[in-house]
Each structure stands twice: as C-alpha cells, then as structure tokens.
Motif scaffolding. Structure first.
Motif, short mmCIF file in Angstrom:
data_model
loop_
_atom_site.label_atom_id
_atom_site.label_comp_id
_atom_site.label_asym_id
_atom_site.label_seq_id
_atom_site.Cartn_x
_atom_site.Cartn_y
_atom_site.Cartn_z
N GLN B 245 0.85 -1.21 0.00
CA GLN B 245 0.00 0.00 0.00
C GLN B 245 0.86 1.23 0.00
O GLN B 245 0.62 2.19 -0.75
N ASN B 246 1.88 1.21 0.83
CA ASN B 246 2.77 2.37 0.89
C ASN B 246 3.39 2.64 -0.47
O ASN B 246 3.48 3.78 -0.90
N ILE B 247 3.77 1.57 -1.12
CA ILE B 247 4.40 1.75 -2.43
C ILE B 247 3.40 2.37 -3.40
O ILE B 247 3.72 3.27 -4.17
N MET B 248 2.13 1.85 -3.36
CA MET B 248 1.11 2.38 -4.26
C MET B 248 0.92 3.87 -4.04
O MET B 248 0.86 4.65 -4.96
N GLN B 249 0.83 4.22 -2.77
CA GLN B 249 0.63 5.63 -2.45
C GLN B 249 1.77 6.45 -2.99
O GLN B 249 1.58 7.50 -3.59
N ALA B 250 2.96 5.93 -2.76
CA ALA B 250 4.13 6.69 -3.19
C ALA B 250 4.15 6.83 -4.70
O ALA B 250 4.66 7.82 -5.23
N SER B 251 3.57 5.83 -5.40
CA SER B 251 3.66 5.89 -6.86
C SER B 251 2.62 6.79 -7.49
O SER B 251 2.66 7.05 -8.68
N LEU B 252 1.65 7.23 -6.72
CA LEU B 252 0.61 8.08 -7.30
C LEU B 252 1.17 9.29 -8.03
O LEU B 252 0.81 9.57 -9.16
N PRO B 253 2.05 10.04 -7.41
CA PRO B 253 2.58 11.21 -8.13
C PRO B 253 3.28 10.79 -9.42
O PRO B 253 3.20 11.49 -10.43
N VAL B 254 3.93 9.67 -9.37
CA VAL B 254 4.60 9.20 -10.58
C VAL B 254 3.58 8.92 -11.68
O VAL B 254 3.76 9.29 -12.84
N GLN B 255 2.46 8.25 -11.29
CA GLN B 255 1.42 7.97 -12.26
C GLN B 255 0.91 9.24 -12.90
O GLN B 255 0.73 9.33 -14.10
N GLU B 256 0.66 10.22 -12.06
CA GLU B 256 0.13 11.47 -12.61
C GLU B 256 1.12 12.09 -13.55
O GLU B 256 0.76 12.62 -14.58
N TYR B 257 2.37 12.00 -13.15
CA TYR B 257 3.39 12.62 -14.00
C TYR B 257 3.44 11.94 -15.36
O TYR B 257 3.58 12.58 -16.38
N LEU B 258 3.31 10.61 -15.34
CA LEU B 258 3.40 9.87 -16.59
C LEU B 258 2.06 9.74 -17.29
O LEU B 258 1.98 9.20 -18.37
N ALA B 259 1.02 10.20 -16.66
CA ALA B 259 -0.34 10.16 -17.24
C ALA B 259 -0.81 8.74 -17.51
O ALA B 259 -1.45 8.47 -18.51
N ILE B 260 -0.47 7.85 -16.67
CA ILE B 260 -1.06 6.51 -16.77
C ILE B 260 -2.01 6.38 -15.59
O ILE B 260 -1.57 6.19 -14.46
N PRO B 261 -3.27 6.49 -15.80
CA PRO B 261 -4.20 6.48 -14.67
C PRO B 261 -4.42 5.08 -14.13
O PRO B 261 -5.52 4.58 -14.07
N PHE B 262 -3.33 4.51 -13.73
CA PHE B 262 -3.41 3.13 -13.26
C PHE B 262 -4.29 3.01 -12.03
O PHE B 262 -5.17 2.18 -11.94
N GLU B 263 -4.02 3.92 -11.08
CA GLU B 263 -4.75 3.89 -9.83
C GLU B 263 -6.25 4.09 -10.08
O GLU B 263 -7.10 3.40 -9.52
N HIS B 264 -6.48 5.03 -10.98
CA HIS B 264 -7.88 5.35 -11.28
C HIS B 264 -8.58 4.13 -11.86
O HIS B 264 -9.71 3.80 -11.49
N MET B 265 -7.85 3.44 -12.72
CA MET B 265 -8.48 2.27 -13.33
C MET B 265 -8.70 1.18 -12.31
O MET B 265 -9.72 0.49 -12.34
N GLN B 266 -7.75 1.08 -11.39
CA GLN B 266 -7.93 0.09 -10.32
C GLN B 266 -9.20 0.40 -9.54
O GLN B 266 -10.01 -0.48 -9.25
N LYS B 267 -9.32 1.68 -9.19
CA LYS B 267 -10.49 2.07 -8.39
C LYS B 267 -11.77 1.76 -9.15
O LYS B 267 -12.74 1.26 -8.60
N GLN B 268 -11.70 2.09 -10.45
CA GLN B 268 -12.90 1.86 -11.25
C GLN B 268 -13.21 0.37 -11.30
O GLN B 268 -14.37 -0.04 -11.20
N ALA B 269 -12.15 -0.44 -11.44
CA ALA B 269 -12.38 -1.88 -11.49
C ALA B 269 -12.98 -2.36 -10.19
O ALA B 269 -13.83 -3.25 -10.16
N GLU B 270 -12.55 -1.73 -9.11
CA GLU B 270 -13.06 -2.11 -7.81
C GLU B 270 -14.56 -1.84 -7.73
O GLU B 270 -15.34 -2.67 -7.30
N VAL B 271 -14.92 -0.64 -8.16
CA VAL B 271 -16.34 -0.28 -8.14
C VAL B 271 -17.12 -1.14 -9.13
O VAL B 271 -18.26 -1.53 -8.90
N ALA B 272 -16.44 -1.43 -10.25
CA ALA B 272 -17.13 -2.16 -11.32
C ALA B 272 -17.59 -3.54 -10.85
O ALA B 272 -18.52 -4.10 -11.41
N ARG B 273 -16.93 -4.03 -9.83
CA ARG B 273 -17.34 -5.35 -9.37
C ARG B 273 -18.77 -5.36 -8.88
O ARG B 273 -19.42 -6.39 -8.81
#
Lengths: 323, 695
Positions: B245-273
């Motif tokens: 979890q800590n790693i994921m949190q730390a990687s958020l800024p990196v994701q935003e910087y690289l514009a890969i909405p990985f986290e966002h997609m994860q969240k969406q997948a979570e809700v999509a269930r």
C-alpha cells in the motif's frame, strides 16, 4: 424503387398486347412494367396480381410512348426506339429485339419522342418528338426514309387517317398539321388557338391530344377540347372541360378524354360532358382501351401516380394496378 | 396291654427265637427309649418278635384258623346256650369249661386279629416303600428329561449364535491366500479346516486394519505439518500488504506525472465489481472500444457504491426509493380510488421501477469540442437498461428558435436505428410484471427513467426475443458486435444535430448556408430567397392540404421533425413543408410544395411543382455534399430556390391574353422551356456550362 420514388412516379404511356391479356406501361424513370390483365381480372385476384409480372428499365429517359404491333412492343425513350417481342416479354426476358435512333440535327440535348403510330398500308412507323419533325421509318428495313418538317415547336401527338392515308400531327406551336402519307407533303395546317370558341389564352396554345374518326377530329390541349369536321375544317363542338386534355379517344358514340384533373371525362358528340369519373392519380397522361380481347375489355388510365386505374365498367373505377 | 401282649406272645410261641431287631417299627415316643434301653441292656434275653412270626405263617391257614375258631366259638356258645337253657347253673363246670374254651378261642381270635393287622400294616409298608422307590425314580427321570431339554436349548442357542466376526467383510479367499503372509494364512491347516480358515482370515483382517490405522495416523501428522506451513506463509503475505500500500501511495505522483491512470483504473475496477451484469458488460466493451478505436470516448461509473454493496447482500429493505417525481406520475396513473390500495400499488410500482444505484456515464467527444453525455441506468426488476442524454457544447447554442427540438434530450436519440423509438420496454416479460401493478405503458416513465432503446440493451448484452432476426450472440459478444456501429451512429447523430443547429440559426436569418464544396450544384445567381424558416408540430403538419399524399404513403411518423420553409420572389410565394426523419442525414427530408402565384397550386395540381419536388426528394443523392452529408437540407432548400427561379422565368402565359411585360424576365439559360406530354420545365442545372435541361 423506394417509397419516395414511387411517390414521384408518373405513368406516361400504355399499350395492350396483341392478345389483349397483358398491359405494358411506361413511366418517367424509363421503366416498362408488364401487367397480366387475366390475373388481375380473375375472380381470385389478390394484391400480388395487381403488381407487374415484369418490371425493367428500358431507356435512360422517360418512356413517353408505347405502341404494339402484332408481335412487338415498341417503346420510345430519349431519342431512340426499342422493340421488344411480346412473346419474350411474357416469358420475362428483357432483351430488346432492336433499337433504332432517328437522325437528329442538334446534339446538345437529345430530343424526346412523344408519339408513335403505325401506317399499316406501307408498314411504316411514324414518330414525332422534341426536334419538331416527324420521322418515318420502314418497319422491315429499319431505315428512316423520310422526315416531315413544318412544326415550329415540338410535336405532342400523332394520328393517322387510314382512308385518306393522312397523318395528323399536333404540336407545342398550337398547329395541327395534316400530311399526305404517300407524298409526304403537308396538306393543311390548322391553328386551333386562332379560333375563338376553342382558344384559352390563359393556358396557352399547344395541342397535346389528337384523335380521328372518319371525318371527325378531336383536338385539345391549351385550347379546349373540340370536335372538328375535317371537310369543313371548322369546330362543331367545344367541350367545357376545365383542365388541359392530354389524350382523347372516340368510343362508340362517346368521347373519352383525360388530362389535368383526377377524372376521366365522358362527353357526347354534341359538346356536353356526360360524366366525370374520379381516378386515383391527380392528373392523367394516358388512356387506353383494350378492344382486342372481348374477355378483358377494360379501360386503363395512368398519370402522375404510380398507380394505373382499371375500369371494367367504364362508369367507375374497379381497381388499380401499381408499379 | 402291650407288655402283656408281648409276654403272652412269648408264652404262646416259644419256638421262635429270633434276634431281636433294634428297628422296631412301633413309633410311640416312650417306647423306643425303653425299648432301646432294654435292647442294649439285655442282649441276651430272648424277646419274642411277633413280626418274625408273621413271615412264617401262612395267611390262608390263618384264615382257615379264624374260620374254625369262629365256628368253634359259635358251637361253644350254642352249647352254653343249651346248657343254660337246660337249667344249669352259671358256675357249672361245663359252662366254665366252655367259658374257658371260649376265652381261649377269643384269644386266638385276638391274635389272628393282631396278625391280620400286622399283615395289613406290613403290606402297606411294602407298598409305601415301593411307591417311594418309584417316586424317586420318577424324579430322576424328570430331572434327566429337564437336563436333556436344557442341553438341547443350549445347543440350539449355540448353533444360532451370530458371531460378530461374520459382519466383518473379509477379503475373498483367493485374495487372502495370495496376499496374506504364510504365518497367518497357514494354508496347510486352513485349506482343510473351515474354522481355522475363518480364524486366519480374521487375523489377516486385523493385521490389515492395524496397518491402515498406522498409515492414517501418519497422514494426519503430515497434514498438520503442511497446514502449519500454509499458515505461516499466509501471515507472511499479509504482512506484506501494508508495505505494498505504501508503495502504491508513493507511486501516485509518478502515475500522474506519466499520465497513466493506473490507480484510477484500479479504483474503477473495484467499483465495477458491484455493477449489475449488463452495465458491467457495457463498461468493459465501451472501455475496450475506447482504448482500441476511439480516443474520444470515455467511460466512468457514478452512483452510490455502498448501496450497491447493500443490494448484493441478502435482502434488507433499502430505504432509498427512486425519485419522488415517479410517485407524482404514478399518482396520476393510479386507477384505484381507495387511498390505502393506491398507496400499496404506488409502492409496488416504485419497487418494480427501481434503478440500480450505480450508473455508467459515457462521454463522446467530437472534433469541435462538443460532448455527448450518455447516462446508462439499469432497472433491476425489469432487467432492462435505459439511457439519458445531455449535450454540452463549447459555443452557446441559443441562436435558433426552430432548433429547439433538435438537441432536446428526450428526442435526441430517437430512431438511432430505424423504428427504435425507445418508448416501450423491449423486454416482453415486463408486460406481465406491469399488469400486476397496473402500469399501462412504460412510456409514461420514460422521461424520468430514461429511454429503453433496443441498441442500449444490445450494448449491455441483453437480447430479447422480439420477432426480428436473432443473432446467436449474447452477452459480451453481442455488445461488441454492436458497439462500433452504435458509437458511430451516436457521434453522427450528434454532429448532424449540431450542424443542423448552426444551419437553422442561419436559415432563420434568411441565409441559406451553401459551402464551397457545393457551389457547383447551383448557378451563380439565385434570385428567389428564403424568407421564413419555422418549425411545426405533427398536428399542424397533418392539417396541411398539400401533404396528404405523403401521409397516405405512410412516410410520416410521430417521431419526425416538421418544418415550413417559405421562399419568395416577387409576388410568388412557395411554401415547402418538410418532414425530417430523426435519422437525418441517412434518411433525406421530404419536401411538399405549394405555390401561391396567380392562384394556388400544389404538387398535386401542377406537374411542374411535382417535378420540383422530385428534384429535391428523388435526386437527393446529388445534394449530399461532402461526407457525412450534413449539408443535405440546406442544399435542398437552395435547389428549391433555383427551381422556383426557373419555374417563374419560364412561365410565358399572361392572365388576360395580352402580351405585357413579364414579371420575371428570363435570366436562366434553358435550351427548351417545355418537353414531353406534361410540358415540364428544365430544372436540372448543368455545371459548368450553366444551362438548365430536362431530366
């Protein structure tokens, strides 16, 4: 043909087959449809029997004229005449027997052919159309042997007097010209619009329908439909029909005519309009009587609609054939 | 007396000397003691034993003696009698002699009596003894018989005894002999002896069971070990979780910087269930299509996730009913008069029409920046999807009055596919559900719940048998097969409507916008001009006199849009009633004309007006303009203007027969002004020569 095309269809010409059991009709899209009258008139006729048994595109432009000989159906398109064998048509084969073009002077716009008649005496075909001239073609050889010039505007209708072998032609210029078929020379010229009793200047001067019966001639168009005595070259009766008439025929002691307005007019020789029978199309272009076959003795009319009205009893519409 | 008798017996029979038996049967109490004492003391004294005498005397003789004695006694008595009768004295010698003889005879009689008694007694004793012996034997017999019976019973019981060993399934004999080791099977013994064989087999069985029990214990032990190992590993993994979890949190800024909405997609997948299956299918397919083909499509989930979670648990009444406006509409639709039943029905209806708390939002962006928002809802009890739309544009679209209906969210998506009105539910089963709660048509609720178009169901993978041709696809395959076409149609629809919007605002200002690509369709100078462009309702349209032929041909539907264009030149006024199908420009608008100039004419009465109608209706493919054909309408209107010009300029007739100046001088170049039996005017424009000819 989508529903929009059907909505804008006009039927311009009709012809019955030599046996009298089939009707061919031509429309503004250049199509010819063959209907089976025997099927449509039989007691167990259904909706399907009111549809053509054959429908094909014969010409580029509208088919303004159809004519049946003993064996063939002649159709006129944009500056060309095609012949189709009736036997082949009944078998649903759409290959033309021959196609001939009269020789035209101008080439910018191909003139249409509005009327065709047959001279049975020398087996020649007489056509008149958009180039203001009458062309005569020998049916056997297919050669256009003569051209009758005289009209100053295009020719609407043609008629043939068998006894005197005379050709009558009516045109947009308002003149009815009478030609001698043997010598190909003009005999008379009647400018109908100059006669006060017939003239209707609010419409125009063109002559769009001609019919003859021994010494009598019917003509109409812009001027009112009038009955003329040819010997005296004067109108004997004028028919008070509101629209411009496009086709008129003599039938027994009646005169039947169609034109603008959704009705068939029955008139008497005296000049009275006996009846006006309502029809489906809002204006009519062609009227045909099937006199060759006593079983299927009908009258059919077509006009600015995709439906052709059939009258078994000439006093009312029985049903409609549709393209 | 006894003693006396004994002595007399001794006196009378002195010849019998017998050994005195101690066993004297007289059983009086006193006597035996006396007897015994005497017997012991006096062994030498001879005692007369009458019983011994009994054995030697013959009963028959005694009987004769008795008879004789009686006879003698009788005789003596007679003699005495005679003597007494004869007068003799009582004490006479004869009488005394006789009396003494009588007394002797009496003594003999007494002895005989005694003997008789003693014989009787003896006989009785003997009988008694014999009886006793018989009794004893009898008893013995009974005992033995009892014993025999007992033994027989025991034997029977033994024979019946079902030993438990018979319940044990033993291996068959062949197997036994094959498998068992020799010590147990002992074939040399067991082959002959059935008993031994059975014992051996039992032994073998026991042996086997012991072995298996051993194996079982070992396996259990192994299993325990492995369980422990698993537990350990699990703990280890769960200890990793916080680190990740800590790693994921730390990687958020990196994701935003690289514009890969990985986290966002994860969240969406979570809700999509928690999405209901059709919405899930739609999400997946739309997302896939967006990624693969269409960068301007985006999908997101909105709604309350907790409610959705609550739904998937076993039933608890969710208190969140759908909108109150539903209730208001239903109040109007209630058929019952009584309030309580009506309320119940209302509740049932609300329940039936309930939406799933989650919904999908699909955004289609167009090149010009406008966006079509589609909101997809799932009605749980009816198992259908519905859609609502919204259009957002970059520019303000308030210019055109007549364009009011164009982007109306209620009708924007009408007839995306032909005859898909979205007024009725496509699920035939809903009919029965509606009957139960008194809903007559779903159309009443459409404005609130969204439109249940058939294409929406197909995108969600729902297929209902509706009589049309059915593809064999369901679920995702169905959705995928329709996705591309539907998205294209949606985009096309939006663009067409937006284009129309712009065109309408121009038309309302009496300017017909003709783009440069379409200039070649029309001559340079067009005098007739559009003066009015208004919208009409269906009712107003059907009341027009010159459109009846279109109505009769069945080319007008309620979902169509209706407009009226008025073109004027001089005194001539041409009215064109336009029927526009929602699927414009796939389906061309249909024009019906009415000309007011020196009288009223319409396409029905005037062949030339019909020809003009043909020019715009039948030859529409010429007027489409550049793809996607959004200029069709404006080109059609422009062509009408051109045709009106031709019509008016070629009319050579003047009302009263006099040749006066024509109202409309000829400007258009025509080769012929009339042609054919109906004398049609030349409406066809030829480019680039610029003249008009006939079709």
């Amino acid at each position: 043909m989508g529903p929009v095309e059907l909505l804008h269809m006009s039927v311009f010409s009709q012809s019955f087959s030599p046996c009298g059991r089939f009707l061919a009709a031509g429309n503004n899209y250049g199509e010819i449809a063959v209907f089976s009258l025997s099927a449509a008139l039989s007691p167990d006729a259904s909706e399907a029997s009111q549809k053509p048994i054959l429908n094909f595109t014969a010409h580029d432009g509208p088919v303004f004229s159809l004519l049946s000989t003993d064996t063939h159906l002649l159709s006129a398109g944009n500056g060309e005449i095609s012949a189709w064998s009736w036997a082949e048509l009944i078998k649903k084969s759409t290959k033309a027997a021959w196609t001939r073009k009269p020789s035209y002077e101008t080439s910018l716009e191909i003139p249409e052919i509005n009327a065709m008649i047959i001279n049975p005496k020398d087996n020649s075909l007489i056509v008149g159309g958009g180039d203001n001239n009458i062309h005569i073609m020998d049916m056997e050889t297919g050669i256009f042997k003569s051209v009758l010039k005289g009209h100053t505007d295009y020719i609407h209708c043609l008629c043939f007097k068998e006894r005197e072998e005379e050709i009558l032609s009516g045109g947009e210029d308002g003149a009815v010209r009478i030609w001698d078929a043997r010598t190909n020379r003009p005999v008379h010229c009647i400018e109908v619009f100059k006669y006060e009793e017939c003239a209707r200047p609010q419409f125009g001067k063109w002559i769009s329908c001609l019919a003859t019966d021994s010494d009598w001639m019917l003509c109409g168009g812009g001027p009112s439909l009038s009955l003329w005595h040819l010997r005296s070259m004067s109108p004997t009766s004028v028919f008070p029909l509101p629209g411009c008439q496009r086709e008129a025929v003599f039938y027994q002691d009646l005169i039947m005519s169609v034109g603008e307005g959704p009705h068939v007019s029955h008139c008497l020789h005296g000049g009275t309009v006996k009846a006006q029978i309502p029809c489906t199309p809002s204006s009519l272009n062609t009227l045909a009587l099937n006199l060759k076959n006593s079983e299927h003795r009908v009258m059919t009319v077509g006009g600015s609609s995709h439906q052709i009205d059939v009258f078994t009893n000439f006093s009312y519409r029985a049903f409609s054939l549709s393209f | 007396m006894r003693t006396q008798i004994t002595s007399s017996a001794t006196v009378m029979s002195s010849d019998a000397v017998k050994k005195r038996k101690p066993k004297v049967i007289r059983s009086e109490a006193g006597a035996p003691e006396t007897k015994r004492g005497r017997a012991e003391g006096d062994q030498d004294v001879r005692v007369y034993n009458e019983e011994v005498e009994l054995e030697v005397r013959d009963p028959q003789q005694d009987y004769m003696l008795y008879k004789d004695t009686c006879a003698a006694l009788a005789k003596l008595m007679e003699e005495i009698q005679e003597l007494k009768a004869g007068g003799a004295k009582v004490q006479s010698v004869e009488i005394e002699e006789r009396r003494t003889q009588c007394s002797v005879h009496f003594i003999t009689l007494k002895k005989l009596n005694r003997l008789a008694h003693m014989r009787l007694k003896k006989g009785r004793d003997q009988t008694h003894e014999a009886k006793q012996r018989v009794d004893v034997l009898h008893l013995q017999l009974q005992n033995l018989l009892y014993e025999v019976m007992h033994l027989q019973k025991e034997i029977g019981k033994c024979l019946e005894f079902r030993s438990q060993h018979e319940e044990i399934e033993l291996v068959s004999e062949e197997e036994f002999f094959q498998e068992a080791p020799a010590e147990i099977s002992r074939p040399h013994v067991t082959r002959d002896d059935q008993h031994q064989l059975t014992l051996a087999r039992l032994d073998w069985e026991l042996e086997q069971r012991k072995r298996l029990a051993e194996q079982y214990k070992m396996s259990l032990a192994r299993k325990e070990k492995i369980q422990k190992a698993i537990e350990q590993k699990r703990e280890y993994l769960s200890s990793l979780q916080p680190g990740l979890q800590n790693i994921m949190q730390a990687s958020l800024p990196v994701q935003e910087y690289l514009a890969i909405p990985f986290e966002h997609m994860q969240k969406q997948a979570e809700v999509a269930r928690h999405l209901p299956p059709p919405l899930y299918v739609l999400l997946v397919q739309a997302g896939a299509y967006g990624q693969a083909c269409d960068k301007n499509l985006s999908v997101s989930i909105s709604g309350d996730v907790d409610e959705a979670k609550a739904l998937s648990r076993p039933p608890e009444d969710s208190q969140d009913d759908e909108s109150d406006s539903d209730a208001e509409e239903e109040q109007q639709n209630t058929k019952r008069r009584r309030a309580t039943l009506g309320v119940q029905l209302d509740d049932k209806r609300k329940e039936m029409l309930r939406r799933h708390p989650l919904s999908l939002c699909v955004d289609l962006k167009c090149k010009d920046g406008s966006v079509l928002h589609l909101f997809f809802y799932y009605l749980m009890n009816l198992n259908i999807l519905t859609v609502k739309t919204k259009v957002s544009t970059t520019t303000d679209l308030s210019g055109a009055v007549s364009a009011g209906e164009l982007l109306n969210s209620e009708s924007l998506l009408n007839c995306l596919y032909a005859s898909d009105h979205g007024k009725e539910t496509p699920n035939p089963a809903n009919r029965y559900q509606f009957d139960k709660v008194g809903i007559t048509t779903f159309g009443d609720y459409v404005s609130d719940l969204g439109h249940p178009f058939v294409w929406v169901q197909k995108l969600g993978g729902l297929q209902f048998s509706s009589g049309g041709a059915q593809s064999g696809l369901t679920g995702s395959a169905l959705s995928a097969s329709h996705m591309e076409r539907t998205m294209k149609l949606l985009r096309g629809r939006l663009q067409a409507r937006l284009a129309l919007h712009k065109q309408f605002s121009s038309l309302e200002h009496s300017i017909i916008p003709v783009s440069s690509e379409c200039q070649h369709l029309f001559p340079a100078k067009v005098v007739s001009g559009l003066v009015r462009w208004t919208t009409m309702s269906c009712q107003e349209f059907t009341e027009l006199g010159f459109v009846q032929h279109v109505l009769k041909a069945g080319l007008v539907h309620e979902t169509d849009l209706f407009f009226m264009a008025t073109v004027e030149r001089g005194t001539a006024r041409l009215r064109a009633a336009v029927v526009m199908n929602p699927r414009y420009p796939e389906v061309a608008p249909l024009f019906s004309l009415s000309l007011h100039w020196k009288g009223e004419r319409s396409g029905r009465t005037d062949d030339n007006l019909q020809a003009m109608e043909s020019e715009v209706n039948v030859f529409r493919s010429e007027l489409q303009g550049p793809r996607p054909g959004l200029q069709l309408l404006t080109n059609q209107i422009q062509r009408l203007c051109v045709c009106l010009d031709v019509y008016l300029e070629t009319e050579s007739q003047v009302c009263d027969g006099s040749e006066g100046p024509k109202e409309f001088p000829r400007e258009k170049m025509c080769l012929r002004t009339a042609r054919g039996p109906s004398r049609l005017k030349p409406f066809k424009y030829n480019h680039p020569q610029g003249f008009f000819s006939h079709r």
